[in-house]
Design a protein around this motif. Structure first.
Motif: not given
Lengths: 111, 112
Positions: A37, A39-42, B10, B107
């Motif tokens: 993963q 950062l910030g992705q799936k 989100s 999220r």
């Protein structure tokens, strides 16, 4: 409760260096996996391993990657020559009846 | 190409609210759909759904699958701050049996 354990929890390495991430899957599980993963992705599938061999791999899992189960308990992911874009959280998982149990992950930072 | 799409990306709610998270998929040969909760690090398993119309329930969480319309929902009632996390949907689709496709996640932030 049985769990998947991973080491190290965080590794910082220079570009071009080899990295080995280690995992101890749950003992009676038969399928093992690596996911990553960024950062910030799936969460992305890398590879699955069954009966001491790779059963499936994704297009991400190129020649720079390899997996091993050297001693019947550890399951390792090796990246031969790390690139900046290999920076990610790497999750090991093991499987029983379709339920994946994930380890806590190894964060790899490539500088 | 197989796709798993989650919405919304989100969501911010207050404690006590009820939320519904959506997951739609397009895969060639569906086998199962799984929901995971990801807090700080590892995703933790919530539900596995294989049959349409059968609700799975665990406390305040429930989920159902619609194989005709190709989607699943995850409901959380009476939300608590501890429900704050990224909720991931994943689909297993043979012949790539071991290649689970994950959605991007929703999220959820629950404010006191």
């Amino acid at each position: 409760e049985p769990e998947v354990t991973q080491t190290p929890s965080h590794q910082v390495t220079q570009m071009g260096q080899e990295v080995i991430l280690r995992c101890v899957p749950i003992s009676n599980h038969l399928y093992f996996y690596w996911y990553r993963q960024i950062l910030g992705q799936k969460v992305e599938f890398l590879v699955s391993f069954y009966n001491n061999e790779i059963s499936e791999k994704s297009e991400i899992f190129d020649d720079q990657f390899s997996v091993e189960r050297p001693d019947g308990s550890n399951f390792t992911l090796k990246i031969r020559s790390t690139k900046l874009e290999d920076s990610a959280m790497y999750f090991c998982a093991s499987d029983v009846a379709g339920e994946l149990f994930f380890g806590e992950g190894s964060r790899l930072t490539v500088l | 190409e197989d796709k798993v799409v989650q919405s919304p990306l989100s969501l911010v709610v207050h404690e006590g609210d009820t939320v519904t998270l959506n997951c739609s998929y397009e895969v060639t040969n569906f086998r199962s759909l799984l929901w995971y909760k990801q807090e700080k690090k590892a995703p933790t398993f919530l539900f596995m759904l294989t049959s349409s119309g059968i609700e799975k329930k665990s406390g305040r969480l429930s989920s159902i699958l619609d194989k005709k319309e190709l989607f699943s929902i995850l409901n959380i009632t009476a939300t608590q701050t501890g429900d704050s996390a990224v909720y991931l949907c994943a689909v297993e689709a043979p012949p790539k049996v071991n290649d689970m496709r994950f959605g991007a996640g929703t999220r959820l932030t629950v404010k006191p």
